[in-house]
Design an enzyme around this catalytic site. Structure first.
Site, PDB file in Angstrom:
ATOM      1  CD  GLU A 335      -2.686  -0.931   2.690  1.00 30.56           C
ATOM      2  OE1 GLU A 335      -3.576  -1.761   2.889  1.00 30.56           O
ATOM      3  OE2 GLU A 335      -2.424  -0.001   3.482  1.00 30.56           O
ATOM      4  CB  CYS A 336       0.485   4.358   0.218  1.00 26.09           C
ATOM      5  SG  CYS A 336       0.523   6.137  -0.146  1.00 26.09           S
ATOM      6  N   GLY A 337       3.212   3.747   0.484  1.00 22.28           N
ATOM      7  CA  GLY A 337       4.662   3.740   0.655  1.00 22.28           C
ATOM      8  C   GLY A 337       5.280   2.401   0.317  1.00 22.28           C
ATOM      9  N   GLY A 433      -0.710  -0.953  -4.859  1.00 27.12           N
ATOM     10  CA  GLY A 433      -1.131   0.333  -5.394  1.00 27.12           C
ATOM     11  C   GLY A 433      -1.168   1.377  -4.293  1.00 27.12           C
TER      12      GLY A 433
END
Length: 471
Positions: A335-337, A433
């Site tokens: 996720e993200c980072g 993502g």
């Protein structure tokens, strides 16, 4: 269930909610009241400060991700042995989805849990105008749930005068005040407050704040408001989560990156994974040279990898091992980072391109403004969610970084309005993502992940020549 509880809310973001909540929690802990804390909405950093204040876990309660029954059950379960539950609101009290509704607001959470709200009002630079603000919040919704006022950034001399006016003219109790406390402000950066471990002498500051608020909060009034909360209604029909053990499968071993660069983690997610049958193995992408041994799956949550780009790039053995394992089929959620870390390269905070794991053949780069913010609905388009087709999920995004390879497995759409975009790399073994997920509200996602991890484990056992029960 009888549970004394209260919500600390404010007129707007940056209204001092976190500082006030931490001060109240620290004071309650010193009084021996055994508090437990909760944060309204999809926030990772504020609960970290709660944990620093009281030395115990803090949990999220989110009306967008969870049904009212789930929220009440979760609140009751995690406050079962507490003397008092303290919730911190999100943004302004009535601020909800799309900037046009009260859905998923602190106000809605108070309605769901029947929790009385204590409205913190920044009174600096005002006198009787404060009454107009309070009156507006009390009257805009007839069932506002606001049961008390707390005056913030006000002088000891001015407090009794305003308290008298508010109580006489608006007929609502004032539960104390918080003066301006030098050295106790909480600094922010692009994703919110700086992390607690980055605040120098954080415990000393919270102790100072607690000492001041012990004298300025009218505790009898606050306790009376919390005690007047009605019994918490629970729905015992809420279904139990999926369990590998109950389904007749062996547990799986999941590596979870946890360090200063990857720290945006819902404790509830880890709790649910354990309930479902996962053994959680924490490790560091920054400080460890190798992945933990014999993993059946890998999770990389969000955080601030851009602040540690040089160190992440220098840890070449870890980058190569993540690439090798994930590319060869180790089930992975990012996720993200964590998604940024899987890129071929990532621009760090200084604009320098750093080599990352290389699983995603794309470049991640920073923008000058917020790219995505807020709740989203996800509908599957292409690819797979660990073998599951037709998945629909709820998530949230909050990032200043972008990518030239965001993925096209899902269509993201704002719950209010028509804005939409493509995202997520979704294959049989990879789900990565920018969106963040709250598993209690998306239980098909962790279930699909754990089942894929079990498949991976079974194949390993078969290759190793294990002749026992592969299930």
């Amino acid at each position: 269930m009888k549970l004394d509880r209260i919500m600390i809310t404010a007129l707007a973001s940056a209204g001092g909610k976190t500082m006030i909540t931490c001060g109240i929690l620290a004071a309650l802990a010193e009084m021996g009241k055994n508090p437990v804390s909760f944060k309204c909405g999809p926030d990772y950093i504020d609960p970290m400060f709660h944990r620093k204040a009281i030395g115990t876990e803090s949990w999220n309660l989110d009306p967008f991700f969870s049904s009212p029954d789930q929220i009440r059950k979760f609140l009751a379960g995690h406050a079962e042995n507490a003397g008092i539950a303290v919730m911190e609101g999100v943004m302004g009290y009535y601020d909800g989805l799309g900037g046009t509704t009260t859905k998923a607001s602190a106000y809605e959470l108070c309605k769901i849990t029947k929790t009385p709200a204590l409205l913190a009002v920044n009174a600096k630079g005002m006198s009787t105008s404060v009454l107009a603000q309070i009156h507006g919040f009390l009257s805009w919704q007839k069932d506002s749930g606001i049961r008390g006022i707390l005056l913030n950034r006000i002088s000891p001399m001015m407090y009794p005068r305003l308290k008298k006016l508010i109580e006489e003219q608006l007929h609502i109790p004032v539960a104390g005040y918080v003066p301006e406390v030098r050295g106790c402000t909480l600094e922010s950066r692009h994703l919110g407050l700086v992390l607690p471990d980055e605040v120098r002498d954080i415990r000393e500051k919270l102790c100072l704040l607690a000492g001041i608020m012990k004298e300025t909060i009218e505790w009898d009034t606050l306790f009376q408001i919390a005690e007047n909360a009605p019994k918490l209604e629970e729905d015992t029909k809420t279904p139990q989560p999926f369990s590998l053990k109950k389904a007749g499968y062996r547990p799986v071993k999941i590596g979870v990156a946890q360090d200063e660069a990857f720290c945006f983690i819902y404790r509830e997610n880890l709790e649910l994974l354990r309930k479902m049958g996962a053994e959680i193995v924490p490790f560091s992408l920054l400080h460890h040279r190798h992945l933990p041994k014999d993993l059946d799956g890998l999770i990389l949550y969000g955080g601030y990898p851009e602040l540690y780009g040089r160190e992440l790039e220098a840890n070449k053995s870890m980058r190569q091992e993540v690439f090798s394992k994930v590319s060869s089929g180790l089930p992975c959620m990012a996720e993200c980072g964590g998604f940024l870390y899987l890129h071929r390269e990532m621009e760090d905070q200084d604009g320098i391109l750093r080599k990352m794991a290389g699983v995603i053949p794309a470049k991640a780069f920073k923008r000058d403004k917020l790219v995505r913010f807020g709740y989203i609905h996800l509908t599957q388009k292409e690819g797979s969610m660990f073998g599951v087709k037709g998945a629909e999920l709820n998530a949230h995004e909050f990032h200043y970084y972008d990518s030239d390879g965001c993925g096209d497995g899902f269509c993201a759409k704002k719950p209010v309005g028509s804005q939409n975009w493509e995202c997520i790399h979704g294959t049989e073994t990879l789900f990565a993502g920018f969106p963040h997920f709250y598993y209690y509200g998306n239980q098909e996602l962790p279930k699909a992940f754990l089942m894929k991890c079990h498949e991976y484990q079974t194949e390993k056992r078969r290759q190793d020549g294990y002749e026992g029960n592969l299930r």
